[in-house]
Design an enzyme around this catalytic site. Structure first.
Site, PDB file in Angstrom:
ATOM      1  N   GLU A   1       0.850  -1.189   0.000  1.00 30.51           N
ATOM      2  CA  GLU A   1       0.000   0.000   0.000  1.00 30.51           C
ATOM      3  C   GLU A   1       0.889   1.244   0.000  1.00 30.51           C
ATOM      4  O   GLU A   1       1.629   1.474   0.953  1.00 30.51           O
ATOM      5  CB  GLU A   1      -0.897   0.002   1.239  1.00 30.51           C
ATOM      6  CG  GLU A   1      -1.734   1.259   1.421  1.00 30.51           C
ATOM      7  CD  GLU A   1      -2.668   1.496   0.239  1.00 30.51           C
ATOM      8  OE1 GLU A   1      -2.452   2.492  -0.477  1.00 30.51           O
ATOM      9  OE2 GLU A   1      -3.599   0.693   0.054  1.00 30.51           O
TER      10      GLU A   1
ATOM     11  N   ASP B   1       4.546   0.628  -4.048  1.00 26.52           N
ATOM     12  CA  ASP B   1       3.901   0.112  -5.246  1.00 26.52           C
ATOM     13  C   ASP B   1       4.017  -1.408  -5.308  1.00 26.52           C
ATOM     14  O   ASP B   1       5.103  -1.970  -5.148  1.00 26.52           O
ATOM     15  CB  ASP B   1       4.584   0.753  -6.459  1.00 26.52           C
ATOM     16  CG  ASP B   1       3.803   0.603  -7.744  1.00 26.52           C
ATOM     17  OD1 ASP B   1       3.144  -0.435  -7.927  1.00 26.52           O
ATOM     18  OD2 ASP B   1       3.872   1.529  -8.579  1.00 26.52           O
TER      19      ASP B   1
ATOM     20  N   ASP C   1      -8.883   1.302  -6.878  1.00 26.59           N
ATOM     21  CA  ASP C   1      -9.250   2.582  -7.469  1.00 26.59           C
ATOM     22  C   ASP C   1      -9.871   2.324  -8.840  1.00 26.59           C
ATOM     23  O   ASP C   1      -9.249   1.716  -9.706  1.00 26.59           O
ATOM     24  CB  ASP C   1      -8.012   3.463  -7.613  1.00 26.59           C
ATOM     25  CG  ASP C   1      -8.352   4.920  -7.902  1.00 26.59           C
ATOM     26  OD1 ASP C   1      -9.322   5.161  -8.641  1.00 26.59           O
ATOM     27  OD2 ASP C   1      -7.649   5.811  -7.395  1.00 26.59           O
TER      28      ASP C   1
ATOM     29  N   ASP D   1     -17.250  -2.523  -6.650  1.00 28.71           N
ATOM     30  CA  ASP D   1     -18.638  -2.075  -6.758  1.00 28.71           C
ATOM     31  C   ASP D   1     -18.885  -1.333  -8.067  1.00 28.71           C
ATOM     32  O   ASP D   1     -19.941  -0.727  -8.246  1.00 28.71           O
ATOM     33  CB  ASP D   1     -18.978  -1.157  -5.581  1.00 28.71           C
ATOM     34  CG  ASP D   1     -18.033   0.038  -5.506  1.00 28.71           C
ATOM     35  OD1 ASP D   1     -16.809  -0.173  -5.489  1.00 28.71           O
ATOM     36  OD2 ASP D   1     -18.520   1.192  -5.485  1.00 28.71           O
TER      37      ASP D   1
END
Length: 237
Positions: free
Chosen positions: A94, A121, A143, A179
């Site tokens: 992260e 990364d 993202d 989502d």
């Protein structure tokens, strides 16, 4: 610096996310100062491992299976999995330092002993993971980069999926939660092209969360805003 090289010698990789948000609390600064180095998986960055020597997972976790979470957010899922599965080792990647600080606090609270943390990364981690070394991988609410011209920045592109496939063992499970319907579409198009089968036989297989799932703050936000989570499970062929 040349056009395709970082000053460290790394190949030049554009990074489009955030490294830091609002100011950290004093306790979070203390977690970073006191705990982060102890939880290192080994030399990952190009500045400390310019020859890209594989990290020694056996010295890190012994003979345990090793799992990988890409972009762990605030860390609640990773700590939950670590506590529920003390017989595995889990590496989390992260770059967002606020998320790293939140994770470290959760690790302290849970007294988890089987987590390693790379605050950077995931592509750099892929460089130094041995081939066929990871038994399970998680990509949870990545993202979405909703604008079409930004879709190439998504994780589910060859730049990320090729090295992920390389480091996963045959039979390894890759879980994706999102989502965003278009992210589902791109995931189902791209992931099977890189050596994976989608394990779904009925709608419940992607509509219902995994039996060991813990909902995250990102999922809570999606539900508040009326979006529907999808839970996709793949196996490395």
């Amino acid at each position: 610096m040349t056009q395709d090289k970082h000053p460290s010698g790394a190949p030049w990789r554009n990074f489009y996310g955030r490294f830091k948000g609002k100011g950290l609390r004093k306790s979070q600064e203390a977690y970073l100062d006191q705990d982060l180095e102890k939880l290192s998986p080994g030399p990952v960055g190009w500045d400390v491992n310019p020859d890209r020597e594989p990290i020694d997972l056996k010295s890190l976790f012994g003979d345990r299976d090793v799992w990988l979470e890409v972009g762990f957010g605030g860390g609640e899922h990773m700590v939950h999995q670590a506590v529920q599965n003390p017989d595995v080792g889990i590496i989390g990647c992260e770059p967002y330092i606020n998320g790293v600080a939140m994770l470290l606090g959760k690790i302290r609270d849970a007294e988890a002993q089987n987590i390693a943390v790379h605050p950077g990364d995931a592509r750099d981690m892929f460089d130094v993971l041995p081939d066929n070394s990871i038994s399970r991988a998680f990509l949870l609410y990545p993202d979405p980069w909703p604008k079409k011209r930004h879709h190439r920045r998504r994780f589910v592109t060859p730049e990320h999926l090729e090295p992920l496939s390389r480091v996963l063992k045959t039979g390894a499970i890759f879980r994706v939660a999102t989502d965003i319907p278009d992210y589902v579409r791109q995931t189902l198009e791209q992931v099977p092209r890189h050596g994976f089968d989608w394990l779904a036989e009925r709608p419940a297989d992607w509509r219902e969360p995994w039996s060991d799932w813990i909902s995250t703050r990102y999922e809570a936000k999606a539900l508040r805003e009326g979006r529907t989570p999808h839970y996709l499970t793949f196996v490395k062929k």
